[in-house]
Design a protein around this motif. Sequence first.
Motif, PDB file in Angstrom:
ATOM      1  N   UNK A 243       0.817  -1.217   0.000  1.00 28.46           N
ATOM      2  CA  UNK A 243       0.000   0.000   0.000  1.00 28.46           C
ATOM      3  C   UNK A 243       0.848   1.264   0.000  1.00 28.46           C
ATOM      4  N   UNK A 244       2.105   1.111   0.337  1.00 33.52           N
ATOM      5  CA  UNK A 244       2.974   2.275   0.366  1.00 33.52           C
ATOM      6  C   UNK A 244       4.362   1.888   0.803  1.00 33.52           C
ATOM      7  N   UNK A 245       5.249   2.880   0.801  1.00 36.39           N
ATOM      8  CA  UNK A 245       6.627   2.630   1.200  1.00 36.39           C
ATOM      9  C   UNK A 245       7.047   3.694   2.198  1.00 36.39           C
ATOM     10  N   UNK A 246       7.602   3.231   3.320  1.00 37.31           N
ATOM     11  CA  UNK A 246       8.163   4.183   4.277  1.00 37.31           C
ATOM     12  C   UNK A 246       9.573   4.515   3.814  1.00 37.31           C
ATOM     13  N   UNK A 247       9.815   5.800   3.641  1.00 43.01           N
ATOM     14  CA  UNK A 247      11.131   6.214   3.142  1.00 43.01           C
ATOM     15  C   UNK A 247      11.761   7.203   4.101  1.00 43.01           C
ATOM     16  N   UNK A 248      13.064   7.277   4.022  1.00 44.63           N
ATOM     17  CA  UNK A 248      13.793   8.291   4.763  1.00 44.63           C
ATOM     18  C   UNK A 248      14.345   9.258   3.732  1.00 44.63           C
ATOM     19  N   UNK A 249      13.945  10.533   3.844  1.00 44.70           N
ATOM     20  CA  UNK A 249      14.438  11.463   2.825  1.00 44.70           C
ATOM     21  C   UNK A 249      15.176  12.629   3.453  1.00 44.70           C
ATOM     22  N   UNK A 250      16.165  13.094   2.729  1.00 40.62           N
ATOM     23  CA  UNK A 250      16.937  14.246   3.191  1.00 40.62           C
ATOM     24  C   UNK A 250      16.293  15.493   2.606  1.00 40.62           C
ATOM     25  N   UNK A 251      15.949  16.436   3.489  1.00 38.70           N
ATOM     26  CA  UNK A 251      15.349  17.689   3.019  1.00 38.70           C
ATOM     27  C   UNK A 251      16.014  18.859   3.730  1.00 38.70           C
ATOM     28  N   UNK A 258      20.376  20.533   6.306  1.00 39.37           N
ATOM     29  CA  UNK A 258      19.924  19.261   5.737  1.00 39.37           C
ATOM     30  C   UNK A 258      19.491  18.340   6.872  1.00 39.37           C
ATOM     31  N   UNK A 259      18.236  17.945   6.862  1.00 35.28           N
ATOM     32  CA  UNK A 259      17.776  17.032   7.913  1.00 35.28           C
ATOM     33  C   UNK A 259      17.149  15.789   7.270  1.00 35.28           C
ATOM     34  N   UNK A 260      17.109  14.721   8.039  1.00 36.79           N
ATOM     35  CA  UNK A 260      16.490  13.501   7.549  1.00 36.79           C
ATOM     36  C   UNK A 260      15.134  13.353   8.178  1.00 36.79           C
ATOM     37  N   UNK A 261      14.139  12.989   7.386  1.00 35.34           N
ATOM     38  CA  UNK A 261      12.832  12.728   7.976  1.00 35.34           C
ATOM     39  C   UNK A 261      12.207  11.495   7.328  1.00 35.34           C
ATOM     40  N   UNK A 262      11.300  10.903   8.075  1.00 35.83           N
ATOM     41  CA  UNK A 262      10.655   9.694   7.590  1.00 35.83           C
ATOM     42  C   UNK A 262       9.257  10.036   7.114  1.00 35.83           C
ATOM     43  N   UNK A 263       8.916   9.575   5.911  1.00 32.02           N
ATOM     44  CA  UNK A 263       7.547   9.776   5.418  1.00 32.02           C
ATOM     45  C   UNK A 263       7.061   8.494   4.753  1.00 32.02           C
ATOM     46  N   UNK A 264       5.785   8.494   4.447  1.00 30.13           N
ATOM     47  CA  UNK A 264       5.217   7.353   3.736  1.00 30.13           C
ATOM     48  C   UNK A 264       4.744   7.823   2.371  1.00 30.13           C
ATOM     49  N   UNK A 265       5.185   7.128   1.347  1.00 29.45           N
ATOM     50  CA  UNK A 265       4.702   7.414  -0.006  1.00 29.45           C
ATOM     51  C   UNK A 265       3.722   6.306  -0.380  1.00 29.45           C
ATOM     52  N   UNK A 266       2.454   6.664  -0.614  1.00 36.81           N
ATOM     53  CA  UNK A 266       1.489   5.626  -0.982  1.00 36.81           C
ATOM     54  C   UNK A 266       1.743   5.110  -2.398  1.00 36.81           C
TER      55      UNK A 266
END
Lengths: 367, 163
Positions: A243-251, A258-266
Amino acid sequence: MRGMNFNFLCGEPPRPNGRNVGIIGAGPSGLAAAGLLSCQGYQVEVYDKLPKPGGLMLFGIPGHRIPKERIETGTRRMAKRYGVIYHTRTKVCCSAPLHEEEGDHFCADMRGLADLLEKHEAIIICSGSWKSRRLGIPGESLPGVYAGIQFLFPIRAVQYTAPNVKVPDVVGKRVMVIGAGHSAVDVAHSALSLGAAEVCMVYRRSRKEAPCGTYEIQRLEDMGVRWRELTTPMRFLGQDTVEGVEVSEKVVDEQGAMVERTTVIPAEVVVTAIGEIATPPFAKELGLENVRRGEVRWLNMTAIENVFVAGDALSGPSKIGKAVYSGLRAARSLANWLDLKAQNRQHEFTGDLMARSPEPTGSHGAV
Amino acid sequence: MSETKKLSVNYAACIGCETCEYVCRFANETPRIHMARTRSGLMVPLYCHHCEDPHCVKVCKQGAIVVDAQGVVLLNTMLCRGCDSRQCIQACPYAAMFETDKGVMLAKCDLCAARRRAGLEPACAEMCPTGAILYAVPETLKKAETPESLAAVERVLAHIRGK
Ligand SMILES: Cc1cc2nc3c(=O)[nH]c(=O)nc-3n(C[C@H](O)[C@H](O)[C@H](O)COP(=O)(O)OP(=O)(O)OC[C@H]3O[C@@H](n4cnc5c(N)ncnc54)[C@H](O)[C@@H]3O)c2cc1C
């Protein structure tokens, strides 16, 4: 359209030289080897598990990039004029169990390497590199998660009837492609043309580092693909299907850091296109590691006498050009070997004909 | 217009697979068609266009580059001194003169002269998987041009000039 001329090294077909050679795999390396040897008068027989010769040029890379006629006319010409025989739907057994690799669905016949060695004076293994690399993160076995070739192969293979070959259903779905190599681009492109609602491409490094190049990325963006860089998949989410992927992205945050955060991409379909690994039959017995390092008795010859190896089966995933070159060199080496052996002179020449440098390696896939 | 067949790469159809460079390497030891990676990451083969009025011929002080009766631009390897100024390399608008580390300092396409003598055509065109390399008389090459192929050539030339 004129076909690829695998027999580019000769004009008229030569007189048969009475020798018989087997080639396992009808991709660019095997076909190039078949072309050289049939130009020297060898009777060449090519074994492939798929229903048509061409390898990834026909069953991996989408048809809008390589016209199918160019391959089909070329292989047909080699059969008609130069007597090359194709044994399609025939798998030469096997380091991986049957039905583990893409394309096994088509096999009607299995042959052992020993049978082939009895039938042919020498053999070249040109079986390519078909096993997809996996990310190794949780949820990867959920339905809806595909590997690159697993996704692309059925799209071109479906025209040849076989059980279990179905084009992935992406219509109206959100598709995520992981990777930024050629196969990732091909997957994104194919997903769009198959009617995906949205396609996003996820790459753990930056756009500038993408192996496919910024031009290709721009082109995909123009077609509506969403590019997300500096983004690393952590796990696949979902119960019965993805249903989606939990990713860690640098923004970059408000302070400009530059910080890392975790989000979910459906996403309802996820394709991991991060490269392939070679699974040639009998990798160990053939001593392929030594061949890769160039530590061999004879250029491209394996630990088993009269068995040669070439193309991606030897080097790992590379490109068509390298595979062709490798096939040509292995074929030339095989011909030299058989000639000198017939005169009992193989020892005189080894120094000269041994590998001086290992095969070039490379990869079109990238995480 | 010349009746001699020449090569033309349709960069709009080329997928950058390097087959041309590798079969050239196999047929001629030192390849005379070379892949370049443009800044935007496209792999493209650079090659001699056998110009009607070639700059390389004019700038070579050794007289090592000549145009034969058919209009094929040839390097006389016996005369090439691999001079420091590398005038011919600078002069070529298609970046198709290649330095080598072999005995001969320079490599350039001769449209597979040895193969042509044997009645064969240039190896790169024969083996291109996409059919992007044409070997034909200039008139035919001209007819095969499309807006896409012309735009693609412009992108490649812009890359060469930018270097
Ligand atoms: C999606 C994708 C996109 C790509 N895009 C490009 C590109 O744009 N440009 C480029 O240059 N390269 C590209 N490549 C890489 C290129 O396709 C390969 O490097 C090349 O095809 C390797 O040639 P090969 O002959 O070694 O193997 P393959 O082309 O893989 O052929 C191997 C053949 O062996 C057969 N075989 C395997 N095992 C057996 C067995 N046990 N018995 C019988 N038959 C067997 C297979 O069915 C297959 O036909 C791409 C690859 C992929 C996956």
